[in-house]
Motif scaffolding. Structure first.
Motif, PDB file in Angstrom:
ATOM      1  N   LEU A 179       6.089  -9.103   6.583  1.00 57.49           N
ATOM      2  CA  LEU A 179       6.035  -8.070   5.554  1.00 57.49           C
ATOM      3  C   LEU A 179       7.387  -7.906   4.859  1.00 57.49           C
ATOM      4  N   GLY A 180       8.488  -8.201   5.563  1.00 60.87           N
ATOM      5  CA  GLY A 180       9.790  -8.174   4.905  1.00 60.87           C
ATOM      6  C   GLY A 180       9.892  -9.231   3.818  1.00 60.87           C
ATOM      7  N   TRP A 181       9.373 -10.417   4.106  1.00 64.17           N
ATOM      8  CA  TRP A 181       9.345 -11.456   3.068  1.00 64.17           C
ATOM      9  C   TRP A 181       8.452 -11.030   1.911  1.00 64.17           C
ATOM     10  N   ARG A 182       7.312 -10.400   2.239  1.00 69.49           N
ATOM     11  CA  ARG A 182       6.430  -9.902   1.174  1.00 69.49           C
ATOM     12  C   ARG A 182       7.158  -8.871   0.312  1.00 69.49           C
ATOM     13  N   SER A 183       7.907  -7.992   0.939  1.00 69.52           N
ATOM     14  CA  SER A 183       8.632  -6.964   0.193  1.00 69.52           C
ATOM     15  C   SER A 183       9.666  -7.590  -0.734  1.00 69.52           C
ATOM     16  N   TRP A 184      10.390  -8.604  -0.238  1.00 71.37           N
ATOM     17  CA  TRP A 184      11.385  -9.279  -1.079  1.00 71.37           C
ATOM     18  C   TRP A 184      10.715  -9.998  -2.240  1.00 71.37           C
ATOM     19  N   ARG A 185       9.620 -10.663  -1.980  1.00 71.05           N
ATOM     20  CA  ARG A 185       8.970 -11.468  -3.009  1.00 71.05           C
ATOM     21  C   ARG A 185       8.347 -10.611  -4.098  1.00 71.05           C
ATOM     22  N   GLN A 186       7.818  -9.452  -3.738  1.00 70.10           N
ATOM     23  CA  GLN A 186       7.101  -8.610  -4.694  1.00 70.10           C
ATOM     24  C   GLN A 186       7.938  -7.438  -5.206  1.00 70.10           C
ATOM     25  N   HIS A 187       9.235  -7.383  -4.848  1.00 73.11           N
ATOM     26  CA  HIS A 187      10.129  -6.327  -5.343  1.00 73.11           C
ATOM     27  C   HIS A 187       9.634  -4.938  -4.951  1.00 73.11           C
ATOM     28  N   THR A 188       9.111  -4.775  -3.768  1.00 69.39           N
ATOM     29  CA  THR A 188       8.607  -3.477  -3.344  1.00 69.39           C
ATOM     30  C   THR A 188       8.817  -3.315  -1.846  1.00 69.39           C
ATOM     31  N   LEU A 189       9.044  -2.075  -1.437  1.00 69.59           N
ATOM     32  CA  LEU A 189       9.208  -1.762  -0.018  1.00 69.59           C
ATOM     33  C   LEU A 189       7.905  -1.272   0.614  1.00 69.59           C
ATOM     34  N   ARG A 190       6.843  -1.234  -0.140  1.00 72.79           N
ATOM     35  CA  ARG A 190       5.591  -0.663   0.370  1.00 72.79           C
ATOM     36  C   ARG A 190       5.079  -1.352   1.630  1.00 72.79           C
ATOM     37  N   PRO A 191       5.078  -2.701   1.731  1.00 72.84           N
ATOM     38  CA  PRO A 191       4.575  -3.308   2.982  1.00 72.84           C
ATOM     39  C   PRO A 191       5.309  -2.825   4.225  1.00 72.84           C
ATOM     40  N   LEU A 192       6.634  -2.794   4.175  1.00 73.26           N
ATOM     41  CA  LEU A 192       7.393  -2.348   5.342  1.00 73.26           C
ATOM     42  C   LEU A 192       7.195  -0.861   5.606  1.00 73.26           C
ATOM     43  N   LEU A 193       7.113  -0.067   4.552  1.00 74.57           N
ATOM     44  CA  LEU A 193       6.905   1.369   4.742  1.00 74.57           C
ATOM     45  C   LEU A 193       5.519   1.666   5.292  1.00 74.57           C
ATOM     46  N   CYS A 194       4.516   0.895   4.877  1.00 70.52           N
ATOM     47  CA  CYS A 194       3.169   1.075   5.439  1.00 70.52           C
ATOM     48  C   CYS A 194       3.153   0.742   6.924  1.00 70.52           C
ATOM     49  N   LEU A 195       3.849  -0.328   7.300  1.00 70.54           N
ATOM     50  CA  LEU A 195       3.932  -0.680   8.720  1.00 70.54           C
ATOM     51  C   LEU A 195       4.625   0.432   9.503  1.00 70.54           C
ATOM     52  N   GLY A 196       5.724   0.946   8.975  1.00 69.08           N
ATOM     53  CA  GLY A 196       6.426   2.021   9.659  1.00 69.08           C
ATOM     54  C   GLY A 196       5.578   3.273   9.801  1.00 69.08           C
ATOM     55  N   ALA A 197       4.849   3.630   8.731  1.00 64.55           N
ATOM     56  CA  ALA A 197       3.990   4.811   8.794  1.00 64.55           C
ATOM     57  C   ALA A 197       2.865   4.616   9.808  1.00 64.55           C
ATOM     58  N   ALA A 198       2.274   3.417   9.838  1.00 63.75           N
ATOM     59  CA  ALA A 198       1.183   3.153  10.781  1.00 63.75           C
ATOM     60  C   ALA A 198       1.668   3.222  12.226  1.00 63.75           C
ATOM     61  N   LEU A 199       2.834   2.630  12.506  1.00 59.23           N
ATOM     62  CA  LEU A 199       3.358   2.669  13.874  1.00 59.23           C
ATOM     63  C   LEU A 199       3.755   4.085  14.279  1.00 59.23           C
ATOM     64  N   LEU A 200       4.255   4.860  13.326  1.00 63.38           N
ATOM     65  CA  LEU A 200       4.602   6.256  13.634  1.00 63.38           C
ATOM     66  C   LEU A 200       3.350   7.058  13.974  1.00 63.38           C
ATOM     67  N   LEU A 201       2.310   6.918  13.161  1.00 64.84           N
ATOM     68  CA  LEU A 201       1.050   7.609  13.461  1.00 64.84           C
ATOM     69  C   LEU A 201       0.478   7.175  14.809  1.00 64.84           C
ATOM     70  N   LEU A 202       0.580   5.878  15.090  1.00 63.37           N
ATOM     71  CA  LEU A 202       0.058   5.355  16.351  1.00 63.37           C
ATOM     72  C   LEU A 202       0.808   5.946  17.538  1.00 63.37           C
ATOM     73  N   ASN A 203       2.133   5.968  17.461  1.00 62.27           N
ATOM     74  CA  ASN A 203       2.927   6.495  18.575  1.00 62.27           C
ATOM     75  C   ASN A 203       2.631   7.968  18.828  1.00 62.27           C
ATOM     76  N   VAL A 204       2.525   8.735  17.750  1.00 59.12           N
ATOM     77  CA  VAL A 204       2.316  10.174  17.910  1.00 59.12           C
ATOM     78  C   VAL A 204       0.920  10.461  18.454  1.00 59.12           C
ATOM     79  N   SER A 205      -0.102   9.867  17.838  1.00 58.46           N
ATOM     80  CA  SER A 205      -1.479  10.181  18.230  1.00 58.46           C
ATOM     81  C   SER A 205      -1.820   9.645  19.618  1.00 58.46           C
ATOM     82  N   VAL A 206      -1.548   8.371  19.856  1.00 60.38           N
ATOM     83  CA  VAL A 206      -1.877   7.780  21.148  1.00 60.38           C
ATOM     84  C   VAL A 206      -0.971   8.331  22.247  1.00 60.38           C
ATOM     85  N   GLY A 207       0.315   8.479  21.954  1.00 59.44           N
ATOM     86  CA  GLY A 207       1.224   9.002  22.971  1.00 59.44           C
ATOM     87  C   GLY A 207       0.875  10.409  23.418  1.00 59.44           C
TER      88      GLY A 207
END
Length: 293
Positions: free
Chosen positions: A94-122
């Protein structure tokens, strides 16, 4: 000679127009159905119903002893559900995707998903405190509120989210279908592998699948926050870049002789300040000879 395959690896000249997923009626219906399934699983374990009985039957069956020839392979396969290795692999892509498409959305989506996962499941893990099969103390018991952290399965939920985010961020319907099928197979295999190895009850895996799916279905609600975070980060990057560019412009670029002193930088003298009086010095710093009388 370049081919289309290698040309697609280059950075795109402009950010592409990406259609951001929205919370549609279908997604809302899936979210509601998955939430109901999640609640039913929790209640079934709390009340020690037939689901807990099935957990014990599978555990006492000991699949790892029934089919020991696949044990070695599954020890490696289950790594596809571990948080650290999978997060690194997916973040690199996703970092390569972010560089190629000039956007941070892929990495931010991954971060948001992992944060939600840690909070809810934990939170559910710590709240229910269920022990795993290897640490069970009483046959037929749900092993709840005993200080464990096994319910729901973090391996399974992480596999659903980490690999499912690739399908969520796919830019074409065809790629989304293929990646959805692939991530579902990987998550299904990781969950069943934990049951085979005896590290999780079957009900842990069922709840882990539901927990991971709920995180993916809830991501469209996070898209406005992700967009604001991306704008703020890019604006901060531009400010830092402008300051560095201005600082480089202020540094003089005079040629320096080898071994000679480097030119210093002095700020401009404020307006109205007086020039210091300089005393004239004789040639070569020598004094004029005194006359004799």
């Amino acid at each position: 000679m370049r081919t289309d395959i290698f040309a697609r690896l280059d950075r795109e000249p402009e950010p592409p127009k990406i259609e951001v997923p929205r919370m549609t009626r279908t997604r809302l219906a899936l979210f509601g159905g998955t939430s109901a399934f999640y609640l039913v699983m929790v209640v079934a374990v709390l009340l020690s119903t037939w689901l807990v009985t099935l957990d014990w039957k599978i555990m006492l069956f000991r699949p790892y002893q029934q089919w020991p020839e696949i044990h070695g392979f599954l020890d490696y396969y289950v790594v596809l559900g571990q948080r650290g290795p999978t997060a690194v692999m997916v973040a690199a892509w996703l970092g390569w995707r972010s560089w190629r498409q000039h956007t941070l959305r892929p990495l931010l989506c991954l971060g948001a998903a992992l944060l939600l996962l840690n909070v809810s499941v934990g939170a559910v893990k710590l709240g229910l405190g269920r022990l795993g099969p290897h640490y069970a103390t009483q046959v037929g018991s749900a092993e709840l509120f005993a200080g464990g952290d096994i319910f729901p399965s973090g391996h399974t939920a992480n596999a659903v989210v980490t690999w499912g985010i690739l399908a969520y961020l796919a830019t074409t319907p065809r790629a989304r279908r293929y990646l959805s099928a692939l991530s579902a197979v990987v998550a299904l295999g990781v969950g069943l592998t934990t049951v085979y190895l005896g590290t999780h009850w079957l009900s842990d895996v069922l709840l882990g699948w539901a927990a991971g799916l709920l995180v993916l279905l809830a991501l469209p609600w996070c898209e406005p926050v992700i967009a604001v975070a991306e704008s703020w980060i890019l604006a901060a990057r531009d400010r830092v870049r402008d300051r560095l560019r201005d600082r480089r412009r202020l540094v003089p670029s005079l040629p320096v002789a080898s071994g000679g002193p480097r030119p210093g930088f002095f700020p401009p003298r404020p307006a109205g300040s007086e020039e210091p009086v300089r005393e004239k010095v004789g040639v070569a710093g020598r004094r004029a000879p005194a006359t004799r009388g």
